[in-house]
Design an enzyme around this catalytic site. Structure first.
Site, PDB file in Angstrom:
ATOM      1  N   GLU A  75       0.818  -1.209   0.000  1.00 35.52           N
ATOM      2  CA  GLU A  75       0.000   0.000   0.000  1.00 35.52           C
ATOM      3  C   GLU A  75       0.859   1.269   0.000  1.00 35.52           C
ATOM      4  O   GLU A  75       0.593   2.201  -0.744  1.00 35.52           O
ATOM      5  CB  GLU A  75      -0.891  -0.027   1.257  1.00 35.52           C
ATOM      6  CG  GLU A  75      -1.799   1.159   1.420  1.00 35.52           C
ATOM      7  CD  GLU A  75      -3.118   0.981   0.676  1.00 35.52           C
ATOM      8  OE1 GLU A  75      -3.410  -0.160   0.279  1.00 35.52           O
ATOM      9  OE2 GLU A  75      -3.827   1.987   0.503  1.00 35.52           O
ATOM     10  N   ASP A  76       1.896   1.272   0.830  1.00 34.75           N
ATOM     11  CA  ASP A  76       2.592   2.541   1.099  1.00 34.75           C
ATOM     12  C   ASP A  76       3.988   2.659   0.490  1.00 34.75           C
ATOM     13  O   ASP A  76       4.620   3.707   0.609  1.00 34.75           O
ATOM     14  CB  ASP A  76       2.739   2.751   2.623  1.00 34.75           C
ATOM     15  CG  ASP A  76       1.390   2.839   3.308  1.00 34.75           C
ATOM     16  OD1 ASP A  76       0.413   3.184   2.627  1.00 34.75           O
ATOM     17  OD2 ASP A  76       1.315   2.552   4.514  1.00 34.75           O
TER      18      ASP A  76
END
Ligand code: MN
Length: 713
Positions: A75-76
């Site tokens: 996700e990051d």
């Protein structure tokens, strides 16, 4: 947890532990999150390390720990599933993929979307339950650090989501430990006042005796001879949230709910559970209907234990749970404990622990209204409600913004209708006051009190509003009937018709009314005129015509007759019976206070009246009132005491002087008389303190006055 601790812990319990792989996963987390920071300013990679620690405490396998370390990377960061797959294998990649999918699910307060998202979450979990376990560990760490989020609103939103989705999920898979911690953090964020008030009350109940729990543990240990069997006795105060839930479920107050401490006896075998139970029940009285045997019939989530509530050591009502060490592990860790035993079984969806996920999914798929379904599955907290207590400790739930009047009506319509005041947490509060969570509210009622139309403007519950309206309507109706009757009576008298009531009995049907009251009502409303009614009984003559036209000119006046004279005092509830104290005779301009009497309403005293001292032990009966200078003043009786020489015509002089100053003498009494002096009390109708002062001043000018004062008792 640092690298060395993670490796040490895993090497101790996971037979498939691979030091190189774990090291690489830690390197990946640190490398890919790099210099990213959390809202607290802390380096981001500390978060996956903390989540990994929670997973290790649950003693889950290495792949779960690796998934925890990498759970936020897709996700990051730049890390891809392909790279994870290549470095850690397909199982880890699938776990991380599941976690990434869940992290995108946002439980926004749109129930339709929420239902959809909930089913996505269930789907992701149903493939591998470790996804949920890591997700819960992730959420737990986020909640532990939630105060680094500065926005109050954001914290609340996250807490609501946790309370509605994650805590119930933890419960469903039996991870008691995580559930309890999540709930207590959320409770603190969502209902801080309630939590605070429970903690305070708890302190009172256990008398600030910090050692009490230990003393009870010792007493129980001795009775079951725990030492020689190597059984563990532990105890704690229950969490504020669990106490709160119990209070709500049982609809009792904290004082009634005395089992605020929970004790656990952990034994070595199933047989010992019943052996210990026997000892406990032999020594202490069991509280009827409190006994539950979840060993014989386990809960759906696999929980096993014996529960009993007893009047225990030092006469404290306590809950005792009895279970084996294995049962305890399952109670604390639920499905995670099972996972530990089945580490080499990859078919984790088989056990009874996961059946509920499939069941939920099926229900969700078949459900015609997924929103309803979601409402039923979550353990909703009442954050748009306030919960308050009756004096007996019962809980009343009201919508936010509810006032004391709403509370009174929620208790009982009669309490609402007769309400004249209230004590909130022991202090007198205005009826308009908005209730806060945890308030203890005592309603003061008076027999003669009736609802005030003004209440309608500030009550917020449907019940209170409709009761007030109902009352006003019925009262209006009564007044209209009375007015209509008196108007007709007058009209009949002026037209010289006798027995008007008997006569009306014959004709209300003609006007399509069901009875004479309805006819009176119509007259007052002016939907039927008096002339129309009277015409039925008289031949048309000019005399009658003129009598009727006279009536019409009086009509306007008659209609205003039933308006009450306004009371020139502020702070009273409209309709509350009020009278001036006979002891101190307050006048406009005096500082005043009201004294409540159940049954007779309020008596207005001068605020330094000696009578008020008799309320020293019941200060709640004293209400703040002031003169309303906006209202046309009406005369009140005041009393003066005068000493004059005992000579003829003294009293005549006094009374003529009083009348000259526009005081009207209502009464006078000689209270003392000897050869030389007469002591007299005058009751005089006056309009204000200034008025009586003026009378006193002009009397003082008279030669005969020896002594004069306003007399206040
Ligand atoms: Mn995370």
């Amino acid at each position: 947890m640092d690298r060395a601790a993670i490796i040490k812990a895993l090497s101790q319990y996971d037979p498939n532990f691979d030091e190189l792989k774990i090291n690489k996963a830690i390197d990946f987390a640190i490398h890919y999150h790099g210099s990213q920071k959390r809202e607290s300013g802390e380096l981001y990679y500390n978060h996956p390390l903390e989540v990994a620690e929670i997973i290790i405490k649950m003693r889950l396998d290495s792949n779960s720990v690796i998934a925890a370390l990498l759970h936020d990377t897709i996700e990051d960061t730049d890390l891809t599933l392909e790279i994870i797959d290549a470095n850690f294998g397909p199982e880890v990649a699938k776990l991380v993929d599941g976690l990434t999918k869940i992290s995108k699910i946002e439980f926004i307060p749109d129930h339709k979307r929420q239902a959809e998202n909930f089913s996505k979450l269930l789907l992701a979990m149903s493939e591998d339950l470790r996804v949920l376990l890591v997700k819960l560990a992730d959420r737990l760490h986020n909640m532990r650090t939630i105060y680094s989020i500065k926005s109050d609103e954001k914290r609340k939103r996250i807490a609501i989501e946790t309370m509605e989705i994650y805590a119930p999920l933890a419960e469903r898979i039996g991870i008691q430990k995580i559930k309890v911690e999540l709930q207590d953090i959320c409770f603190k964020i969502l209902q801080p006042e309630v939590r605070e008030s429970i903690i305070n009350r708890l302190e009172n109940i256990v008398n600030n005796d910090d050692l009490l729990v230990n003393k009870i543990i010792e007493a129980i240990s001795e009775i079951v001879d725990a030492k020689s069997h190597n059984w563990q006795v532990s105890g704690r105060r229950k969490t504020p949230y669990s106490i709160w839930m119990k209070m709500k479920q049982k609809n009792v107050g904290l004082e009634q709910l005395s089992d605020v401490m929970a004790f656990r006896i952990t034994v070595d075998s199933l047989i010992s559970c019943y052996q210990v139970l026997g000892l406990i029940h032999t020594h202490f009285k069991m509280v009827p209907e409190s006994f539950q045997d979840f060993i014989s019939v386990p809960k759906n989530n696999g929980y096993q234990s014996i529960h009993t509530v007893i009047i225990g050591p030092f006469q404290h009502k306590i809950e005792i749970q009895i279970r084996t060490k294995d049962m305890h592990e399952i109670a604390e860790l639920g499905v995670a404990a099972h996972w530990r035993y089945k580490q080499n079984h990859h078919d984790v969806t088989d056990g009874m622990q996961y059946k509920w996920i499939r069941e939920l999914l099926t229900i969700l798929e078949q459900s015609s209204d997924p929103e309803d379904f979601l409402q039923n599955t979550k353990l909703a907290m009442d954050y748009d409600q306030v919960l308050c207590f009756t004096p007996k400790g019962n809980i009343i739930a009201l919508p936010k913004g509810a006032t004391i009047i709403d509370f009174a009506y929620a208790v009982h319509s009669n309490i609402g209708n007769k309400c004249i005041g209230a004590k909130v947490n022991g202090r007198i509060a205005p009826l308009k006051s908005i209730i806060s969570n945890g308030d203890q509210i005592e309603i003061i009622t008076a027999k003669n009190q009736v609802p005030s139309p003004a209440w309608e403007s500030f009550v917020i519950t449907g019940k209170a509003r409709s009761e007030v309206r109902k009352f006003i309507r019925s009262q209006q109706k009564d007044q209209y009937i009375k007015l209509g009757r008196s108007l007709l009576e007058k009209a009949f008298k002026q037209a010289s018709i006798i027995n008007f009531e008997t006569k009306l009995n014959d004709i209300y049907g003609f006007f399509k009314k069901k009875n004479t009251d309805e006819l009176y009502y119509a007259i007052a409303e002016n939907s039927i005129t008096r002339e129309e009614v009277i015409k039925h009984f008289l031949p048309k003559t000019s005399k009658i015509e003129s009598a009727i036209s006279k009536l019409i000119s009086h009509k306007k006046k008659a209609l205003t007759l039933n308006q009450e004279t306004a009371v020139p005092i502020k702070g009273l509830i409209s309709g509350m019976a009020m009278h001036m104290a006979g002891c101190c005779h307050p006048l406009p301009g005096d500082k005043i206070a009201g004294a409540l009497h159940s049954g007779t309403g309020v008596t207005i005293h001068v605020s330094d009246c000696a009578m008020l001292k008799t309320y020293a032990t019941t200060p709640e009966k004293i209400i703040n009132v002031t003169w309303d200078t906006d209202v046309k003043q009406i005369p009140f009786v005041s009393r003066i005491k005068i000493v004059t020489p005992n000579e003829p015509f003294s009293l005549v002089t006094l009374s003529s002087e009083i009348t000259k100053e526009k005081g009207s003498i209502r009464n006078f009494k000689v209270i003392n008389k000897n050869e030389d002096f007469i002591e007299t009390i005058f009751d005089i109708e006056t309009y204000s303190v200034a008025h009586i002062e003026k009378i006193i001043q002009s009397l003082k000018m008279q030669r005969i006055i020896q002594h004069i004062e306003r007399y206040k008792s």
